[in-house]
Enzyme design. Sequence first.
Site, PDB file in Angstrom:
ATOM      1  N   ASN A 163      43.162  41.747  19.079  1.00 13.82           N
ATOM      2  CA  ASN A 163      43.946  42.677  19.898  1.00 13.82           C
ATOM      3  C   ASN A 163      44.122  42.107  21.300  1.00 13.82           C
ATOM      4  O   ASN A 163      43.265  41.377  21.808  1.00 13.82           O
ATOM      5  CB  ASN A 163      43.267  44.056  19.945  1.00 13.82           C
ATOM      6  N   GLY A 166      45.113  45.079  26.549  1.00 16.81           N
ATOM      7  CA  GLY A 166      45.209  44.979  28.009  1.00 16.81           C
ATOM      8  C   GLY A 166      44.898  46.266  28.739  1.00 16.81           C
ATOM      9  O   GLY A 166      45.592  46.623  29.710  1.00 16.81           O
ATOM     10  N   PHE A 167      43.855  46.983  28.276  1.00 17.83           N
ATOM     11  CA  PHE A 167      43.415  48.208  28.950  1.00 17.83           C
ATOM     12  C   PHE A 167      44.530  49.240  29.058  1.00 17.83           C
ATOM     13  O   PHE A 167      44.791  49.797  30.141  1.00 17.83           O
ATOM     14  CB  PHE A 167      42.868  47.894  30.353  1.00 17.83           C
ATOM     15  N   ASN A 220      33.323  54.079  28.835  1.00 19.09           N
ATOM     16  CA  ASN A 220      33.498  52.677  29.191  1.00 19.09           C
ATOM     17  C   ASN A 220      34.572  52.582  30.290  1.00 19.09           C
ATOM     18  O   ASN A 220      35.671  53.104  30.126  1.00 19.09           O
ATOM     19  CB  ASN A 220      33.920  51.900  27.942  1.00 19.09           C
ATOM     20  N   SER A 254      36.387  42.130  28.872  1.00 19.87           N
ATOM     21  CA  SER A 254      37.604  42.120  28.065  1.00 19.87           C
ATOM     22  C   SER A 254      38.395  40.845  28.363  1.00 19.87           C
ATOM     23  O   SER A 254      38.601  40.491  29.528  1.00 19.87           O
ATOM     24  CB  SER A 254      38.474  43.338  28.375  1.00 19.87           C
ATOM     25  N   PRO A 255      38.882  40.160  27.318  1.00 17.27           N
ATOM     26  CA  PRO A 255      39.637  38.922  27.563  1.00 17.27           C
ATOM     27  C   PRO A 255      41.108  39.163  27.876  1.00 17.27           C
ATOM     28  O   PRO A 255      41.845  38.211  28.117  1.00 17.27           O
ATOM     29  CB  PRO A 255      39.487  38.181  26.235  1.00 17.27           C
ATOM     30  N   ASN A 256      41.524  40.444  27.874  1.00 10.46           N
ATOM     31  CA  ASN A 256      42.952  40.744  27.971  1.00 10.46           C
ATOM     32  C   ASN A 256      43.409  41.209  29.351  1.00 10.46           C
ATOM     33  O   ASN A 256      44.555  41.590  29.529  1.00 10.46           O
ATOM     34  CB  ASN A 256      43.325  41.798  26.921  1.00 10.46           C
ATOM     35  N   THR A 257      42.493  41.227  30.323  1.00  7.76           N
ATOM     36  CA  THR A 257      42.845  41.566  31.700  1.00  7.76           C
ATOM     37  C   THR A 257      42.571  40.349  32.571  1.00  7.76           C
ATOM     38  O   THR A 257      41.418  39.919  32.680  1.00  7.76           O
ATOM     39  CB  THR A 257      42.022  42.770  32.210  1.00  7.76           C
ATOM     40  N   LYS A 292      28.767  45.576  29.811  1.00  9.93           N
ATOM     41  CA  LYS A 292      29.200  44.978  28.549  1.00  9.93           C
ATOM     42  C   LYS A 292      29.598  43.526  28.793  1.00  9.93           C
ATOM     43  O   LYS A 292      30.421  43.239  29.662  1.00  9.93           O
ATOM     44  CB  LYS A 292      30.380  45.765  27.964  1.00  9.93           C
ATOM     45  N   THR A 320      28.354  42.524  21.707  1.00 14.61           N
ATOM     46  CA  THR A 320      29.201  41.879  22.691  1.00 14.61           C
ATOM     47  C   THR A 320      30.614  42.443  22.600  1.00 14.61           C
ATOM     48  O   THR A 320      30.930  43.194  21.680  1.00 14.61           O
ATOM     49  CB  THR A 320      29.312  40.350  22.428  1.00 14.61           C
ATOM     50  N   ASN A 321      31.442  42.009  23.555  1.00 14.51           N
ATOM     51  CA  ASN A 321      32.865  42.305  23.498  1.00 14.51           C
ATOM     52  C   ASN A 321      33.530  41.345  22.502  1.00 14.51           C
ATOM     53  O   ASN A 321      32.840  40.598  21.807  1.00 14.51           O
ATOM     54  CB  ASN A 321      33.492  42.160  24.891  1.00 14.51           C
TER      55      ASN A 321
END
Length: 472
Positions: A163, A166-167, A220, A254-257, A292, A320-321
Amino acid sequence: INIPGTKMFQQALHSLRRTTTRAVLGGAIIIGTAEVFTHLPSQGRSSALYHELADEWIVPGMRRVLNPELAHKVALKLAIFAPTYRPSAKEQRLNVKVRLWGDKEFSNPIGLAAGYDKDGTAISPLLGMGFSFVEIGSVCLQPQPGNPSPRMFRLVEDEGIINRYGFNSMGADVVEAHLKEFRQSLLQGTKEETPWWQRAYDFFWPGSRELLASGMLGINLGKNKTSTTPLDDYQALIHQLGPYADYLVINVSSPNTPGLRDLQSTSSLEGLLAGCQEACRKLERPPPLLVKLAPDLTNDELKDIANVLLKLKIDGIILTNTTTGRPSSLMSLNKSETGGLSGKPLKTRSTECIRLLYQYTQGRIPIIGVGGVQNGHDAYEKLRAGASLVQVYTGMIYEGPGIVSRIRDEVAELMIQNGQRNLQEEVVGMDHEDLYWRKQRMSLAKQDDQIPIFVIDEEQNKNSGEAEVASE
């Protein structure tokens, strides 16, 4: 040849067939409705039949017909009709409760990870599935749409998900309204205070209020994409949403921000978490504060972070995330999509991170394990590695909502096979032999402190013995 009465007989037979058909169909509708929407005539939504219908037919059907994001939205809307927890006779023989942070008691170790219910729209039905806690979010201070679609991809052959949401968030104000509604529904007391629809719900699903009341709620928190002051975002979110939470999570992984994972560097993380702790202390009832982390950190980076967390006395860690890595074993055509990978391909690294952090922190900081949990064995493995609690997410997409009941039953079966009766004392961290036995000794010492000690006067005992001899 016209036989007298034949026509009358045919009319009577037709009328009987019509009446019988109506009776059968009407009875089927009534029984079916009662079976699905109440605890009658068998076990309703907790019955094996209903679980099989949801997990073997409805969920796979949605995967075939709907794209991943639409299926996710539909699943949240239909959560109120999802299977409820199916009690386990094995689990009832054991103590699977987990007590953390002094007064927080989790009825079982299985919870729902953040990302499934981002805005807190389905907390009650999700708890009804058997989760002891539900973590909503990530919640951002201001509403934001996230990244453009498509932004969620199934890796069916690998039982994974990528996914890049992006928050996407409705924002703190809307989420607060949802949380207020959820909390108020639990505080309803007398019949006069309880709305009619809640009384009807309690009648059709007896015990549901107790299940919801015992459930824990995690929130979260994430920063907005355009924010240049992350600490301000997190502190404002803590102030606004903290009063509704049983625990809070600072999401820096998160890797999407863009730029978010940079906050995991020890220099940035210490100041950020210290500021968040300060904001928590200003609340009337400060909830535990967790962080996290990503699975893509090196072991040395994890060790450095562990030292920072011990210094700050952080309340907990979630491991983990999702990962930006792509194992060479991936088979799906979607494996090249950008975003965070979750599910079965993440399981091994996630468990390894749990094991390392438990060792680095000497078991002093509670860990919530998440990543690739699809059955009881996966959950048990993470508990042994050092997780006090375990979360599910991607497993629900592939296994259906009945996965919660199955995991709980399978964990109980593994405990029985290994001669264990207390999950928190005998399972959590048992892979770390030195730390495990230290915990056992501390537990025994604590029990000894509660046992009254009788001091025997040796002189009195001697005199008593001489008196007995003399009497003989």
